[in-house]
Design an enzyme around this catalytic site. Structure first.
Site, PDB file in Angstrom:
ATOM      1  N   SER A   1       0.982  -1.015  -0.015  1.00 23.94           N
ATOM      2  CA  SER A   1      -0.051   0.046   0.112  1.00 23.94           C
ATOM      3  C   SER A   1       0.970   1.191  -0.042  1.00 23.94           C
ATOM      4  O   SER A   1       2.062   1.241   0.464  1.00 23.94           O
ATOM      5  CB  SER A   1      -0.995   0.120   1.341  1.00 23.94           C
ATOM      6  OG  SER A   1      -1.461   1.178   1.364  1.00 23.94           O
TER       7      SER A   1
ATOM      8  N   TYR B   1      -1.309  -0.919  10.177  1.00 26.32           N
ATOM      9  CA  TYR B   1      -1.393  -1.158   8.897  1.00 26.32           C
ATOM     10  C   TYR B   1      -0.066  -0.671   8.204  1.00 26.32           C
ATOM     11  O   TYR B   1       0.415  -1.374   7.176  1.00 26.32           O
ATOM     12  CB  TYR B   1      -2.657  -0.458   8.434  1.00 26.32           C
ATOM     13  CG  TYR B   1      -3.243  -0.830   6.923  1.00 26.32           C
ATOM     14  CD1 TYR B   1      -3.656  -2.113   6.409  1.00 26.32           C
ATOM     15  CD2 TYR B   1      -2.600   0.178   5.827  1.00 26.32           C
ATOM     16  CE1 TYR B   1      -4.048  -2.254   5.248  1.00 26.32           C
ATOM     17  CE2 TYR B   1      -2.777  -0.178   4.443  1.00 26.32           C
ATOM     18  CZ  TYR B   1      -3.632  -1.239   4.177  1.00 26.32           C
ATOM     19  OH  TYR B   1      -4.056  -1.611   2.943  1.00 26.32           O
TER      20      TYR B   1
ATOM     21  N   LYS C   1       2.761  -2.865   6.227  1.00 25.46           N
ATOM     22  CA  LYS C   1       2.761  -2.740   4.963  1.00 25.46           C
ATOM     23  C   LYS C   1       4.348  -2.268   4.526  1.00 25.46           C
ATOM     24  O   LYS C   1       4.662  -2.679   3.339  1.00 25.46           O
ATOM     25  CB  LYS C   1       1.899  -1.735   4.361  1.00 25.46           C
ATOM     26  CG  LYS C   1       0.356  -2.202   4.258  1.00 25.46           C
ATOM     27  CD  LYS C   1       0.211  -3.564   3.493  1.00 25.46           C
ATOM     28  CE  LYS C   1      -1.212  -3.870   3.149  1.00 25.46           C
ATOM     29  NZ  LYS C   1      -1.359  -4.985   2.388  1.00 25.46           N
TER      30      LYS C   1
ATOM     31  N   THR D   1     -13.163  -0.601  -2.822  1.00 25.14           N
ATOM     32  CA  THR D   1     -13.360  -2.103  -2.279  1.00 25.14           C
ATOM     33  C   THR D   1     -14.163  -1.829  -0.953  1.00 25.14           C
ATOM     34  O   THR D   1     -14.271  -0.765  -0.173  1.00 25.14           O
ATOM     35  CB  THR D   1     -12.272  -2.906  -2.109  1.00 25.14           C
ATOM     36  OG1 THR D   1     -11.439  -2.362  -0.880  1.00 25.14           O
ATOM     37  CG2 THR D   1     -11.182  -2.625  -3.308  1.00 25.14           C
TER      38      THR D   1
END
Ligand SMILES: NC(=O)c1ccc[n+]([C@@H]2O[C@H](COP(=O)([O-])OP(=O)(O)OC[C@H]3O[C@@H](n4cnc5c(N)ncnc54)[C@H](OP(=O)(O)O)[C@@H]3O)[C@@H](O)[C@H]2O)c1
Length: 292
Positions: free
Chosen positions: A146, A159, A163, A194
């Site tokens: 990401s 996160y 990543k 998404t």
């Protein structure tokens, strides 16, 4: 690119795509199959995974697995070999949303889960895939990371940190496995429409996937301020890049991080910067004029 002009650049390949029950992974699995690959797809949701595999057709099989189960990586690779007799590409795409809280408030259990899904499982899968790819002296690995691995502040610290580790996992694996003819690359998407955004705020997974487009107008309000191409990305934008990196067209691309982000990480939109330059120039001119 139209269906007619697409050549089947992955003919004969066998791929594993993790996190293929929805979003980017489902798009990658479908595009790989359209390009001639046979695909072993995985995810935890049995009904959704089976439905995606059925839509793709006979070139896709769905194997339910929770990647935090330490036995899952070997089982996935063994399934690809048993079912299709070879393994050419591993796509480490499964992911979970981050927790956008200050570092002091970050739940360490959430951090452990982020590392388990985004780092440990991809590493274990690379180990298992390499057992087969090294003797074969060919293969590709794609890690879907990401822009959050490159820039802090776009998601939670759990996160972002996971990543960033995934992006470095790519480099570590590439310098090792590159000697055996295996290419390992990262795709780092910017915001993509998404269900993951709704899952981040606790929505039921199926409902979130179904409403994947609901966030588009919200992103349309603020993306123009920091993303030069203000369009939110689509799963197909990532699937097309994944096909390129898995194909022979990318034969000399190894250890790289390909950002697919509408220039988000390249810098600020020029119009934003120009407005600031003009305001600063005007303020300096006023200070100068007043100093005489
Ligand atoms: N959408 C974005 O804006 C964006 C931006 C940058 C990067 N990404 C990355 O792109 C990847 C795909 O995300 P997405 O946006 O397509 O979201 P998504 O639709 O929620 O897909 C996530 C996938 O990961 C699977 N998964 C999650 N935890 C798992 C586990 N423990 N074991 C097995 N599978 C698991 C989910 O399947 P089950 O629920 O069936 O387990 C699902 O198929 C992720 O790595 C994400 O971090 C997304």
């Amino acid at each position: 690119m139209t269906e007619q002009t697409r050549s089947r650049v992955l003919d004969g390949q066998v791929a594993i795509v993790t996190g293929a029950t929805s979003g980017i992974g489902a798009a990658i699995a479908a595009e790989f199959a359209r390009q001639g690959a046979r695909v072993v797809m995985t995810g935890r949701r049995v009904k959704d995974g089976a439905a995606v595999a059925e839509r793709i057709g006979t070139n896709a099989v769905f194997l339910p697995a929770d990647l935090t189960d330490h036995a899952a990586p070997a089982r996935l690779v063994d399934t690809a070999l048993d079912r299709f007799g070879r393994l050419d590409c591993l796509v480490n795409n499964a992911g979970i949303p981050g927790h956008p809280v200050p570092i002091a408030e970050l739940d360490l259990a959430a951090f452990d889960q982020a590392i388990a899904v985004h780092v440990r499982a991809p590493l274990a899968l690379i180990q298992q895939a390499a057992r087969h790819m090294v003797p074969q002296r060919s293969g590709t690995v794609l890690n879907v990371a990401s822009v959050s691995g490159l820039r802090a502040g776009f998601s939670g610290p759990d996160y972002s940190i996971a990543k960033a580790a995934m992006q470095h996992l790519t480099r570590c694996a590439a310098v090792d496995l590159g000697q055996s003819g295996i290419r390992v690359n990262t795709i780092s998407p910017g915001p993509i429409a998404t269900g993951i955004q709704a899952k981040a705020v606790g929505a039921d997974a199926a409902a979130a996937d179904h409403a994947a487009d609901d966030g588009v107008p919200v992103f349309a309000r603020f993306l123009p301020q920091f993303q030069p191409d203000p369009r939110i990305g689509r799963p197909q934008d990532i699937a097309d890049v994944a096909v390129f990196l898995a194909s022979d067209a990318a034969r000399h691309v190894n250890g790289q991080d390909l950002t697919v982000d509408g220039a988000l990480t390249a810098g600020r939109p020029w119009s934003t910067a120009a407005a600031e330059h003009a305001a600063i120039a005007q303020a300096i001119a006023t200070v100068k004029a007043n100093s005489h």
